[in-house]
Design an enzyme around this catalytic site. Structure first.
Site, PDB file in Angstrom:
ATOM      1  N   PHE A 105      49.023  -1.010  31.228  1.00 23.32           N
ATOM      2  CA  PHE A 105      49.233  -0.699  29.710  1.00 23.32           C
ATOM      3  C   PHE A 105      49.737   0.702  29.480  1.00 23.32           C
ATOM      4  CE2 PHE A 105      44.748  -0.625  30.238  1.00 23.32           C
ATOM      5  CZ  PHE A 105      44.292   0.391  29.671  1.00 23.32           C
ATOM      6  N   ALA A 106      49.677   1.556  30.603  1.00 29.35           N
ATOM      7  CA  ALA A 106      49.909   2.977  30.363  1.00 29.35           C
ATOM      8  C   ALA A 106      50.385   3.314  31.855  1.00 29.35           C
ATOM      9  CB  ALA A 106      48.840   3.551  29.875  1.00 29.35           C
ATOM     10  N   GLY A 134      51.749   7.009  34.360  1.00 28.64           N
ATOM     11  CA  GLY A 134      52.070   8.444  34.352  1.00 28.64           C
ATOM     12  C   GLY A 134      52.832   8.707  35.352  1.00 28.64           C
ATOM     13  N   PHE A 160      51.803   9.732  38.543  1.00 33.63           N
ATOM     14  CA  PHE A 160      51.048   9.722  39.663  1.00 33.63           C
ATOM     15  C   PHE A 160      50.101   8.232  39.450  1.00 33.63           C
ATOM     16  CE2 PHE A 160      51.982  13.955  40.303  1.00 33.63           C
ATOM     17  CZ  PHE A 160      52.425  13.861  41.558  1.00 33.63           C
ATOM     18  N   GLY A 161      50.211   7.606  38.554  1.00 32.81           N
ATOM     19  CA  GLY A 161      49.387   6.321  38.510  1.00 32.81           C
ATOM     20  C   GLY A 161      49.798   5.324  37.432  1.00 32.81           C
ATOM     21  N   LYS A 162      48.823   4.417  37.180  1.00 30.30           N
ATOM     22  CA  LYS A 162      48.952   3.643  36.226  1.00 30.30           C
ATOM     23  C   LYS A 162      47.479   3.212  35.478  1.00 30.30           C
ATOM     24  CE  LYS A 162      53.198   1.260  37.352  1.00 30.30           C
ATOM     25  NZ  LYS A 162      53.816  -0.091  37.719  1.00 30.30           N
ATOM     26  N   LYS A 213      42.207   2.311  36.431  1.00 34.54           N
ATOM     27  CA  LYS A 213      42.683   3.506  36.833  1.00 34.54           C
ATOM     28  C   LYS A 213      43.275   3.411  38.072  1.00 34.54           C
ATOM     29  CE  LYS A 213      41.943   7.258  34.832  1.00 34.54           C
ATOM     30  NZ  LYS A 213      41.535   8.330  34.544  1.00 34.54           N
ATOM     31  N   ASP A 216      39.799  18.568  27.737  1.00 37.42           N
ATOM     32  CA  ASP A 216      40.998  17.905  27.343  1.00 37.42           C
ATOM     33  C   ASP A 216      40.553  16.929  26.085  1.00 37.42           C
ATOM     34  OD1 ASP A 216      43.574  17.308  27.002  1.00 37.42           O
ATOM     35  OD2 ASP A 216      43.741  15.912  28.511  1.00 37.42           O
TER      36      ASP A 216
END
Length: 411
Positions: A136-137, A139, A141-143, A157, A256
């Site tokens: 569902f998301a 980037g 370097f990963g999902k 993750k 963050d």
């Protein structure tokens, strides 16, 4: 220049070991920013229910220190010369839709052993109990995937080991170790619950609870940027402040804190997420313009000056403003423009005229340019509790006046 605070397991400011390799680059980037660079900074908007894979700017991970990276409870990693694409042969249990998903298949590949954490055996994921659902998301370097573990809904993750860069792979391994060590030692109702982790030769995996409500930013977007009801906004702000008071009490910094990383549970309580690995992309790829984190970032972090726990307090002030207004911070600016305005012109979000004075005071103190003026989270909790009491008292008085205005009736 601020002096970084001395924490037991945390180095702050410009003293991060991992900062050295890209410090010069970030200084050059800030120089461009200072000259008014108009680069696009739109966020990836990959908020999730178990963490985030969006990128950020100054993000040596939470709790960064040699002591934590070299923790004796973390096994050394064996290196293989295979890529994720080459590893897929005999998958574990994934949904049919993931048959072509190389990351998911690499995690479930039964040809290679699962590497866990010595001294943390209870945290090592048993892949036989893990069922992977859709991503569902994602980037660079990963999902992030939704799935189940032992029948419980979870967020999974998965980060891919870089094929041709030992330095990047080593850095990502350190980030993985740090996030796992952090999450395994943080237990609080307002911190996303850690379920477990493991390694495979080509991937790292971290499993956390799945927050069905998504992120606060997604929630506000679904509301079309309408303000959250005041009582709920203060309750959710209190959840964040209590969680962060706990994190700071353990001598850690989040670095963050933003609405993308605040997850909403079924009971509408807030869980703080994203303690490290999701922010690996900047340091492994150099300073990148593809981030929205500047909107929440303290000026000392934007300028790459020494910083301490008060950077989280600054970010909280922006989050509180989001909850009160329902709006994206600096929505008429790109994130780089917002960073320039914050640092060079002292710009902050506009506090609504009808904002409760105690909430306005909390916001403005939290995002003060001087970190020493910003309150600690223990104080923020007390201030928000006072605001919550004031709101409830006002509501009761309003209901009482309403009752008095109604004519009496006799049954």
């Amino acid at each position: 220049m601020l002096e970084g605070a001395k924490f037991n397991v945390l180095a702050v400011g410009n003293h991060h070991n991992n900062d050295n390799n890209y410090y010069a680059f970030t200084q050059e980037f800030y120089q461009k920013l200072n000259e008014g660079s108009n680069m696009s900074m739109e966020s990836m908007q990959t908020s999730n229910a178990g963490g985030s894979v969006s990128m950020s700017v100054d993000n040596s991970s939470v709790g960064s220190s040699d002591a934590l990276i070299g923790h004796p409870g973390l096994k050394p990693v064996r290196h293989y010369s295979l890529s994720v694409g080459q590893s897929v042969f005999r998958p574990g249990r994934v949904t049919h839709a993931l048959n072509d998903d190389a990351l998911a298949q690499a995690l479930m590949d039964t040809r290679y052993p699962t590497e866990g954490l010595t001294n943390y055996d209870e945290w090592t994921i048993d892949l036989r109990k893990l069922n992977m659902g859709p991503a569902f998301a994602q980037g660079a370097f990963g999902k992030l995937y939704k799935g189940t573990y032992n029948g419980e809904d979870v967020a999974i993750k998965i980060l891919e080991r870089p094929e041709n860069s030992p330095e990047k792979a080593q850095f990502m391994e350190q980030q993985f170790q740090q996030e796992v060590s952090m999450l395994a030692n943080l237990k609080h109702p307002n911190i996303v619950r850690f379920i477990g982790a493991c390694r495979k030769p080509m991937v790292w995996c971290i499993v956390t609870e799945y927050a069905k409500g998504g992120s606060v930013r997604q929630f506000l977007t679904r509301r079309q940027n309408r303000a959250v009801p005041l009582k709920l906004a203060v309750k959710q702000a209190l959840d964040v402040a209590r969680g962060m008071a706990y994190v700071h009490g353990r001598n850690f910094i989040h670095r963050d804190l933003k609405s993308d990383n605040l997850l909403i549970s079924a009971d509408k309580s807030i869980k703080i997420a994203d303690f490290g690995v999701a922010r690996i992309e900047v340091q492994t790829e150099g300073m990148t313009p593809e981030t929205g984190t500047y909107r929440w970032m303290a000026p000392e972090m934007i300028q790459h000056r020494a910083y301490n726990q008060k950077v989280d307090v600054y970010s909280f002030g922006i989050v509180l403003w989001e909850l009160i207004t329902g709006l994206l911070p600096f929505q008429n600016m790109t994130a780089v423009q917002a960073a320039f305005a914050v640092v060079n012109r002292g710009v902050r979000p506009t506090v609504p005229n009808d904002c409760l004075p105690v909430l306005s005071d909390i916001m403005t103190r939290c995002w003060d340019a001087n970190p020493e003026v910003r309150p600690c989270f223990v104080e923020v909790v007390k201030l928000l509790e006072a605001a919550e009491t004031e709101i409830m008292t006002t509501a009761r008085k309003a209901r009482f006046r309403c009752c008095l205005s109604q004519p009496m009736t006799i049954d």
